[in-house]
Scaffold this active site. Structure first.
Site, PDB file in Angstrom:
ATOM      1  N   LEU A 158      74.425  -2.092 -13.797  1.00 23.29           N
ATOM      2  CA  LEU A 158      74.618  -1.203 -12.662  1.00 23.29           C
ATOM      3  C   LEU A 158      74.145   0.207 -13.051  1.00 23.29           C
ATOM      4  O   LEU A 158      74.479   0.691 -14.128  1.00 23.29           O
ATOM      5  CB  LEU A 158      76.118  -1.201 -12.311  1.00 23.29           C
ATOM      6  CG  LEU A 158      76.534  -0.765 -10.919  1.00 23.29           C
ATOM      7  CD1 LEU A 158      75.854  -1.613  -9.858  1.00 23.29           C
ATOM      8  CD2 LEU A 158      78.059  -0.873 -10.771  1.00 23.29           C
ATOM      9  N   LYS A 208      67.351  13.378 -19.858  1.00 25.63           N
ATOM     10  CA  LYS A 208      67.985  14.699 -19.846  1.00 25.63           C
ATOM     11  C   LYS A 208      68.899  14.893 -21.048  1.00 25.63           C
ATOM     12  O   LYS A 208      69.063  16.007 -21.549  1.00 25.63           O
ATOM     13  CB  LYS A 208      68.756  14.922 -18.537  1.00 25.63           C
ATOM     14  CG  LYS A 208      67.931  15.638 -17.478  1.00 25.63           C
ATOM     15  CD  LYS A 208      66.957  14.757 -16.734  1.00 25.63           C
ATOM     16  CE  LYS A 208      65.562  14.700 -17.241  1.00 25.63           C
ATOM     17  NZ  LYS A 208      64.691  13.826 -16.458  1.00 25.63           N
ATOM     18  N   GLY A 230      52.097  13.899 -16.002  1.00 20.39           N
ATOM     19  CA  GLY A 230      53.035  13.970 -14.882  1.00 20.39           C
ATOM     20  C   GLY A 230      54.427  14.301 -15.401  1.00 20.39           C
ATOM     21  O   GLY A 230      54.575  14.833 -16.509  1.00 20.39           O
ATOM     22  N   GLU A 246      45.495  14.369 -19.688  1.00 18.38           N
ATOM     23  CA  GLU A 246      45.726  14.168 -18.251  1.00 18.38           C
ATOM     24  C   GLU A 246      44.380  14.002 -17.539  1.00 18.38           C
ATOM     25  O   GLU A 246      43.452  14.780 -17.771  1.00 18.38           O
ATOM     26  CB  GLU A 246      46.515  15.371 -17.685  1.00 18.38           C
ATOM     27  CG  GLU A 246      46.511  15.526 -16.181  1.00 18.38           C
ATOM     28  CD  GLU A 246      47.108  14.340 -15.406  1.00 18.38           C
ATOM     29  OE1 GLU A 246      48.184  13.859 -15.772  1.00 18.38           O
ATOM     30  OE2 GLU A 246      46.463  13.900 -14.435  1.00 18.38           O
ATOM     31  N   GLY A 286      52.546   6.743 -14.496  1.00 19.20           N
ATOM     32  CA  GLY A 286      53.153   6.386 -13.223  1.00 19.20           C
ATOM     33  C   GLY A 286      54.011   5.141 -13.320  1.00 19.20           C
ATOM     34  O   GLY A 286      53.990   4.441 -14.341  1.00 19.20           O
ATOM     35  N   ASP A 342      62.493   3.272  -5.247  1.00 17.96           N
ATOM     36  CA  ASP A 342      61.144   3.363  -5.823  1.00 17.96           C
ATOM     37  C   ASP A 342      60.154   2.355  -5.258  1.00 17.96           C
ATOM     38  O   ASP A 342      58.944   2.513  -5.451  1.00 17.96           O
ATOM     39  CB  ASP A 342      61.203   3.171  -7.359  1.00 17.96           C
ATOM     40  CG  ASP A 342      61.756   4.385  -8.063  1.00 17.96           C
ATOM     41  OD1 ASP A 342      62.104   5.370  -7.372  1.00 17.96           O
ATOM     42  OD2 ASP A 342      61.846   4.357  -9.311  1.00 17.96           O
ATOM     43  N   ALA A 386      65.708   9.616  -8.036  1.00 14.11           N
ATOM     44  CA  ALA A 386      67.018   8.994  -7.836  1.00 14.11           C
ATOM     45  C   ALA A 386      67.740   9.573  -6.624  1.00 14.11           C
ATOM     46  O   ALA A 386      68.364   8.837  -5.854  1.00 14.11           O
ATOM     47  CB  ALA A 386      67.862   9.184  -9.094  1.00 14.11           C
ATOM     48  N   HIS A 416      75.253  39.233  -9.930  1.00 18.21           N
ATOM     49  CA  HIS A 416      74.488  39.912 -10.973  1.00 18.21           C
ATOM     50  C   HIS A 416      75.261  39.890 -12.283  1.00 18.21           C
ATOM     51  O   HIS A 416      76.447  40.170 -12.281  1.00 18.21           O
ATOM     52  CB  HIS A 416      74.242  41.374 -10.586  1.00 18.21           C
ATOM     53  CG  HIS A 416      73.532  42.138 -11.664  1.00 18.21           C
ATOM     54  ND1 HIS A 416      72.196  41.988 -11.910  1.00 18.21           N
ATOM     55  CD2 HIS A 416      74.003  43.034 -12.574  1.00 18.21           C
ATOM     56  CE1 HIS A 416      71.847  42.776 -12.917  1.00 18.21           C
ATOM     57  NE2 HIS A 416      72.928  43.418 -13.344  1.00 18.21           N
TER      58      HIS A 416
HETATM   59  P1  NAI Z   1      53.469  10.683 -12.359  1.00 16.18           P
HETATM   60  O1  NAI Z   1      52.814  10.051 -11.215  1.00 16.18           O
HETATM   61  O2  NAI Z   1      54.379  11.839 -12.172  1.00 16.18           O
HETATM   62  O3  NAI Z   1      52.386  11.163 -13.413  1.00 16.18           O
HETATM   63  C1  NAI Z   1      51.417  10.312 -13.946  1.00 16.18           C
HETATM   64  C2  NAI Z   1      50.274  11.174 -14.415  1.00 16.18           C
HETATM   65  O4  NAI Z   1      49.376  10.364 -15.160  1.00 16.18           O
HETATM   66  C3  NAI Z   1      49.489  11.792 -13.274  1.00 16.18           C
HETATM   67  O5  NAI Z   1      49.383  13.171 -13.474  1.00 16.18           O
HETATM   68  C4  NAI Z   1      48.150  11.088 -13.333  1.00 16.18           C
HETATM   69  O6  NAI Z   1      47.091  11.906 -12.921  1.00 16.18           O
HETATM   70  C5  NAI Z   1      48.059  10.744 -14.812  1.00 16.18           C
HETATM   71  N1  NAI Z   1      47.202   9.600 -15.127  1.00 16.18           N
HETATM   72  C6  NAI Z   1      47.110   8.414 -14.479  1.00 16.18           C
HETATM   73  N2  NAI Z   1      46.224   7.617 -15.086  1.00 16.18           N
HETATM   74  C7  NAI Z   1      45.735   8.296 -16.153  1.00 16.18           C
HETATM   75  C8  NAI Z   1      44.793   8.015 -17.168  1.00 16.18           C
HETATM   76  N3  NAI Z   1      44.166   6.844 -17.232  1.00 16.18           N
HETATM   77  N4  NAI Z   1      44.531   8.967 -18.094  1.00 16.18           N
HETATM   78  C9  NAI Z   1      45.167  10.144 -18.054  1.00 16.18           C
HETATM   79  N5  NAI Z   1      46.064  10.468 -17.110  1.00 16.18           N
HETATM   80  C10 NAI Z   1      46.357   9.554 -16.176  1.00 16.18           C
HETATM   81  O7  NAI Z   1      54.206   9.480 -13.112  1.00 16.18           O
HETATM   82  P2  NAI Z   1      55.194   9.495 -14.362  1.00 16.18           P
HETATM   83  O8  NAI Z   1      55.160  10.806 -15.058  1.00 16.18           O
HETATM   84  O9  NAI Z   1      54.882   8.268 -15.125  1.00 16.18           O
HETATM   85  O10 NAI Z   1      56.585   9.358 -13.651  1.00 16.18           O
HETATM   86  C11 NAI Z   1      56.877   8.225 -12.816  1.00 16.18           C
HETATM   87  C12 NAI Z   1      57.875   8.585 -11.766  1.00 16.18           C
HETATM   88  O11 NAI Z   1      59.126   8.870 -12.329  1.00 16.18           O
HETATM   89  C13 NAI Z   1      57.433   9.815 -10.987  1.00 16.18           C
HETATM   90  O12 NAI Z   1      57.412   9.496  -9.617  1.00 16.18           O
HETATM   91  C14 NAI Z   1      58.448  10.821 -11.257  1.00 16.18           C
HETATM   92  O13 NAI Z   1      58.752  11.589 -10.108  1.00 16.18           O
HETATM   93  C15 NAI Z   1      59.652  10.034 -11.737  1.00 16.18           C
HETATM   94  N6  NAI Z   1      60.340  10.858 -12.724  1.00 16.18           N
HETATM   95  C16 NAI Z   1      61.070  11.915 -12.295  1.00 16.18           C
HETATM   96  C17 NAI Z   1      61.660  12.770 -13.185  1.00 16.18           C
HETATM   97  C18 NAI Z   1      62.399  13.949 -12.685  1.00 16.18           C
HETATM   98  O14 NAI Z   1      62.660  14.027 -11.498  1.00 16.18           O
HETATM   99  N7  NAI Z   1      62.737  14.909 -13.533  1.00 16.18           N
HETATM  100  C19 NAI Z   1      61.550  12.558 -14.630  1.00 16.18           C
HETATM  101  C20 NAI Z   1      60.680  11.477 -14.959  1.00 16.18           C
HETATM  102  C21 NAI Z   1      60.126  10.660 -14.029  1.00 16.18           C
END
Ligand code: NAI
Length: 459
Positions: free
Chosen positions: A40, A53, A178, A199, A263, A303, A311, A436
């Site tokens: 869960l 975190k 990302g 990236e 991703g 997702d 989340a 402040h």
């Molecule tokens: P993401 O979609 O945020 O980033 C993936 C990155 O990889 C993109 O910038 C993309 O351009 C790059 N990429 C893709 N293929 C590539 C390649 N072949 N070579 C180089 N770069 C490439 O996905 P990420 O970071 O894996 O996160 C997945 C999900 O988890 C996201 O939707 C994110 O919002 C969520 N998440 C949220 C967090 C938060 O809210 N703090 C923390 C971690 C994840």
């Protein structure tokens, strides 16, 4: 013949989307079976938000210790005990997990610990039993995507493995700049690794406002994290000793580990959706405004639904579906109003439209932006953090985007989301008094400036 059990609602998947839906539904008097094959809490609690975190907090403690002399405190960072860091992280997860299980019991949710498969629009089979519901909610979540031709191993890892690495790599390469990529880059750098990010797009965290990406890249450079953007990987070679990443520009990077963070994909195959006939788009479940799939009575949350994989979005969607099924007519969810926080050092947080998206939606000459630098904010100076508050507004109208960069700035997004979602104009915020010294004052200052009466800035 399998045993059959009847419920008002059957939920497949016990992550943020699934359990919030189940909890809200029983609150509204519906009987609910919640089917979960692992634990869960799902990705967020076990492999995502919470563990990352916790690691980021350990990373911050390392940085504070290393920099203690700056604040006149004599301390020395003598080492990082990674197994102990993992124990701390796991203890946090354990407490939250226990609490969640207690809640499920208290809310009288029938928790089924088995892998489920959808048989038809009313039935999920799990553990040899058919759970039948008047409604079905799909909440199976996501998995870390790999890259074609790149095998995962002890050296080429996804975030799942990175979370339980019991050592700090000397040289880490992060593929994907990302959210996951920059958070792990930040963690490993703080813990002492040499870190390089690769990236594909022209900037880090490409979904954020360009100013935020630039500020993060600058801050990372200062921290010794190198970034190669616009980069194409042509090959990855690994041996017992190292991993080598070759780029189309002819350069290659050598590291001890390569984190693949490109991703997350939807978990929608192998759970019976094909026979159900639910419409998918590149694996994601297509839904209408009520989060109902193409099959009436079958809903999807979290997702697996196209959009932000966060989340808190899943919580909101789960609650929405429960209320909709119970006939409460809930207000529709606005994807633009969902806050986003990247918890790296520095943090990047935002809500609403980036400057670019606002310009697309309203025309560039219809928008106005303002950046307040944290250099003028007392609390940020005490902490020693650089960064800014950037506001995007419609000329003569409401603020449509709030973008924040700096240590601890993520906490301010709570106020940012009220401003954007309540469609506040700068004057509405300018007359509110901010404590402040606080970092929230920077938000106040930015609104004062947009309202035409800046205080701690040169006119
Ligand atoms: P993401 O979609 O945020 O980033 C993936 C990155 O990889 C993109 O910038 C993309 O351009 C790059 N990429 C893709 N293929 C590539 C390649 N072949 N070579 C180089 N770069 C490439 O996905 P990420 O970071 O894996 O996160 C997945 C999900 O988890 C996201 O939707 C994110 O919002 C969520 N998440 C949220 C967090 C938060 O809210 N703090 C923390 C971690 C994840």
């Amino acid at each position: 013949m399998a045993d059959v059990r009847e419920f008002d609602l059957v939920v497949l998947g016990g992550g943020s989307g699934g359990y919030s839906c189940a909890f809200r539904a029983t609150q509204l008097g519906l009987s609910v079976a919640l089917i979960e094959e692992a634990q869960l809490g799902g990705t967020c609690l076990h492999r995502g938000c919470i563990p990352t975190k916790a690691l980021l907090h350990s990373a911050e403690v390392a940085d504070v210790t290393r920099d203690a002399a700056k604040f006149g405190i004599e301390a020395e960072l003598v080492g990082v005990n990674m197994p102990a860091v993992l124990r701390y992280k796991d203890a946090v997860i354990g407490r939250l997990h226990k609490g969640l299980e207690g809640l499920a019991k208290a809310r009288r949710v029938e928790l089924v610990r088995a892998s489920g498969s959808v048989l038809d629009a009313q039935t999920v089979r799990a553990g040899g039993v058919d759970y039948r519901g008047r409604h079905l909610v799909l909440a199976t979540g996501s998995f870390a995507r790999g890259l074609p031709g790149i095998e995962t191993s002890d050296r080429v890892i996804t975030s799942d493995q990175a979370l339980s690495l019991d050592y700090v790599p000397n040289r880490a390469i992060v593929l994907g700049g990302g959210v996951i990529g920059v958070e792990f880059a930040s963690i490993w750098r703080s813990l002492g690794a040499e870190v390089r990010i690769v990236e594909a797009l022209p900037r880090l965290i490409p979904a954020e406002d360009e100013a935020c990406s630039r500020a993060l890249e600058r801050a990372f450079r200062k921290r010794g994290i190198s970034t190669t953007t616009g980069a194409q990987v042509t090959a990855v070679r690994q041996s017992d000793a190292e991993v080598v990443v070759e780029l189309a520009n002819g350069h290659s990077l050598t590291g001890d580990v390569l984190l693949v963070a490109v991703g997350r994909g939807p978990r929608t195959s192998g759970i019976g959706l094909e026979s159900l006939g639910v419409t998918l788009n590149r694996g994601f479940v297509v839904v209408d405004a009520h989060l109902q799939t193409s099959v009436p009575g079958v809903f999807a949350v979290g997702d697996i639904v196209p959009g932000l994989q966060l989340a808190h979005r899943s919580f909101a969607q789960g609650i929405y579906v429960a209320e909709h099924i119970a006939g409460l007519n809930p207000a529709p969810l606005d994807e633009d109003g969902i806050p986003r926080v990247t918890y790296s050092d520095p943090e990047v947080a935002s809500v609403g439209l980036t400057e670019l998206r606002a310009a697309e939606r309203f025309d560039a000459d219809q928008i106005e932006t303002y950046e307040y630098n944290l250099g003028g904010n007392g609390k940020s100076q005490i902490l020693g953090t650089a960064g800014f508050v950037k506001l995007v507004r419609r000329k003569g109208g409401p603020v449509v985007g709030v973008h924040l960069v700096g240590q601890r700035m993520g906490e301010l997004i709570g106020e940012g989301q009220l401003i954007v979602n309540w469609e506040a104009e700068p004057m509405d915020v300018a007359h509110l008094i901010h404590a402040h010294p606080s970092q929230a004052e920077a938000l106040g200052e930015a609104h004062l400036a947009l309202a035409g009466k800046p205080l701690h800035v040169h006119d």
